[in-house]
Write an enzyme that holds these catalytic residues in place. Sequence first.
Site, PDB file in Angstrom:
ATOM      1  N   ALA A   1      34.523  43.328  32.076  1.00  0.00           N
ATOM      2  CA  ALA A   1      34.717  42.070  32.804  1.00  0.00           C
ATOM      3  C   ALA A   1      34.979  42.405  34.263  1.00  0.00           C
ATOM      4  O   ALA A   1      35.582  43.435  34.579  1.00  0.00           O
ATOM      5  CB  ALA A   1      35.884  41.281  32.215  1.00  0.00           C
ATOM      6  N   SER A   2      34.518  41.523  35.130  1.00  0.00           N
ATOM      7  CA  SER A   2      34.728  41.724  36.565  1.00  0.00           C
ATOM      8  C   SER A   2      35.304  40.453  37.158  1.00  0.00           C
ATOM      9  O   SER A   2      34.689  39.389  37.078  1.00  0.00           O
ATOM     10  CB  SER A   2      33.404  42.079  37.252  1.00  0.00           C
TER      11      SER A   2
ATOM     12  N   ASP B   1      49.894  32.331  32.067  1.00  0.00           N
ATOM     13  CA  ASP B   1      48.476  31.993  32.260  1.00  0.00           C
ATOM     14  C   ASP B   1      47.747  32.069  30.918  1.00  0.00           C
ATOM     15  O   ASP B   1      46.830  32.884  30.732  1.00  0.00           O
ATOM     16  CB  ASP B   1      47.857  32.961  33.272  1.00  0.00           C
TER      17      ASP B   1
ATOM     18  N   GLN C   1      38.566  44.788  37.905  1.00  0.00           N
ATOM     19  CA  GLN C   1      37.647  44.764  36.775  1.00  0.00           C
ATOM     20  C   GLN C   1      38.126  45.734  35.713  1.00  0.00           C
ATOM     21  O   GLN C   1      38.924  46.638  35.978  1.00  0.00           O
ATOM     22  CB  GLN C   1      36.224  45.093  37.211  1.00  0.00           C
TER      23      GLN C   1
END
Length: 552
Positions: A128-129, A284, A134
């Site tokens: 994932a970036s 989050d 990342q």
Amino acid sequence: MAISLKPQSLKRYKDLARLLAKYGRSDLVREAGLDDALEPGDMTDPETPPEAEELAADLEAMGPTFIKLGQLLSTRADLLPAPYLQALTRLQDDVEPLSFAVVEETVERELGVRISDAFSFFDHVPLASASLGQVHRAAMRDGRPVAVKVQRPDIRQVIDDDMTALADIAAFLDKRTEWGRRFGFTEMLDEFRQSLVRELDYRIEAQNLVTLGENLAGVELIEVPQPINDFTSARVLTMDFVGGRKITSLGPLGLMEVDGAALADALFRAYLKQILEDGFFHADPHPGNVFITDEGRLALLDLGMVARVQPGTQDDLIRLLLAVSEGKGDDAAEVAMQIGDKRDVFDETRFRREVGVLVAEHQGLSLEHLNAGSIVAELTRISGDCGLRPAPELTMLGKALLNLDEVARTLDPDFDPNAAIQEQAARLLRNRMLKSASPANLFSAAMDAKEFAEKLPGRVNKVMDALAEGQLTLNVQGIDEQELLRGIHRVANRLTTGLILAALILGASLLMSVKTSQQIFGYPALAIICFLAAAVGGAALLVTIMLSDRQK
């Protein structure tokens, strides 16, 4: 406002002004003095408000700071309507990945060792970036699979420049606009800055993973990847690799392979335990941060943003959740006022009325339409409208419940979050009561009682000595001393006048028996004069009393 003349700050002023104008707040642009930065057509409020998804896209285009700012705004139902909150909750930052050469240089500089010496395998293609960094899949020398999170080299400077521009505008709005005075953007931005600075230090995130893993060790079906401290620095985080899929990627067939009801219940219990018992929770929890592992468990990822709740606030939040889930609007309003910050314009009557209506409207809904998260979010919106600044813990709770409702219903469409809230909150209350009755607390209470008993005689002697010497004073607050003294003077004057009148009447009566040649109406003249003086004075006193009381 001290305007920064740096090119990057000027660009941000223009970007922010264009964003505010696009979403119907050109009045704030003018008040902030940023209208000169825009084209004439940009200052016209749109006839049709832009779609909520557009705001998320605009913030993504503005860069990492504003993506994180959007995630913060997704907790503020007092600032934005519900559709915008939902759009910002799903805000993701999928950006162009760093080249492997940059990743390799960062890892080797931070860890002080070559990648080939530290890892037996390091995937050049990231899993994932994101805008801050990342993640790459790798393996330790002993074969242990890990995930390596690498921070972008220039991200700290970018965020610092953005925060400078935001701070200038927030300070100006707080000073010059009613909107700013009502919501306090500078204070909000300070909290955001502190959260973002902590998120940029991966050593803090590593400690968060350890803390959350320990707190949730007893919760079945929940997994928290643990860090490898020897391979972690401020800009590189190495942790256990979790194989699985995002909740949002599951289809109907995928859901049939897992026990959705058990997972939804475990997730709700885990988050309520974090917020209401541990006082440390993942701030989050959007669906992208919740994975279903290959073993059918739930993994909580990305602990850069966490929040803490003090014990006293935990009790208030438990009471609030119980009041909302049981449909007790007045109790919910009372708790919200207790933990919120009342502004000068706070309208308590309106607040109580609207909260009562809100809770009552949701009482008769069926389970599939009942959403505890949306109720708490709406409660924060009502708070802002009525002049009550909601507590940060309340806004975080609303966001967490919104995300949990979405994830839980994805796992189990029949899941009842309100039943889970009532069961978990009741259990937590029992545990807190038992904890308060523990031997350690009882010993502490006994020590306090012992200290009180030892010091009581001396304190009583001090009070009695001060009383005997005339030095005892009472500090009474909430009384207008000047008005009290004026009232006492009026009473004393009336009593004095009454005594004089009584003396005149009594003296006149005695003079009636005195023989004198000077008479009026056949009576001693002096006695009649005293009677007349008493009559006039009494009439004047009555008139004065009546007029004074009528004015009051």
